[in-house]
Design a protein around this motif. Sequence first.
Motif, PDB file in Angstrom:
ATOM      1  N   ASP A   1       0.845  -1.200   0.000  1.00 37.65           N
ATOM      2  CA  ASP A   1       0.000   0.000   0.000  1.00 37.65           C
ATOM      3  C   ASP A   1       0.879   1.249   0.000  1.00 37.65           C
TER       4      ASP A   1
ATOM      5  N   ARG B   1       0.174  -6.041   1.329  1.00 33.55           N
ATOM      6  CA  ARG B   1      -1.263  -6.316   1.272  1.00 33.55           C
ATOM      7  C   ARG B   1      -1.515  -7.801   1.485  1.00 33.55           C
TER       8      ARG B   1
ATOM      9  N   SER C   1      -6.492  -7.080   4.055  1.00 37.70           N
ATOM     10  CA  SER C   1      -6.599  -5.727   3.517  1.00 37.70           C
ATOM     11  C   SER C   1      -7.854  -5.576   2.652  1.00 37.70           C
TER      12      SER C   1
ATOM     13  N   THR D   1     -10.595  -2.717   3.340  1.00 37.41           N
ATOM     14  CA  THR D   1     -11.056  -1.840   2.262  1.00 37.41           C
ATOM     15  C   THR D   1     -12.574  -1.884   2.148  1.00 37.41           C
TER      16      THR D   1
END
Length: 135
Positions: free
Chosen positions: A44, A50, A54, A58
Amino acid sequence: MPGAVFPFNRVLKRRKPAPTDLVFPNTYHDLFKRILEEQNLRADREGQRRSFYSLRHTYICLRLMEGADVYQIAKNCRTSVKMIEDFYASHIKNMVDASVINVRRSRAGRRPRPPAKARPRGGKKSNEHRRNSGR
C-alpha cells in the motif's frame, strides 16, 4: 454445479492435464500474491504488504464512506460495532462525519415503526385504556 461444467471443460482443454494433476495447482495465497504483483499492488502507499485482510479492511472503509448502516456492516463482517468505530472508522475520520457512521437507518422501502406507547408502571392498565378497550 451445472454452471461450472463449461469453464471446467475449457480448463481441461487448455491444460491437457494428466489424471493425477491438480485442478488448481497453486494455493489461493499464491494466486492472490501473483495478481497483486501483476497489478503492482503488492504494497500500500505506506509500504505495508497487502493481504486478504486488507480486502476486508477496504470493504469496511468503503461501506462506511458510502454511509452504510454500521450495524449491518458489523453483522456481515462478523465483528462488533465498537471495533468498526474504534479501528476502521478512525482511518476515514477525515472523509466522513462520525454522526453519519453511528446512525441506524431503517431498511429501504420500510417505514420506521412508531415508538410503542408506554404503560403506567406496575403493569396495571390505566382507566383510560380500560375505557377504550370496551372493558
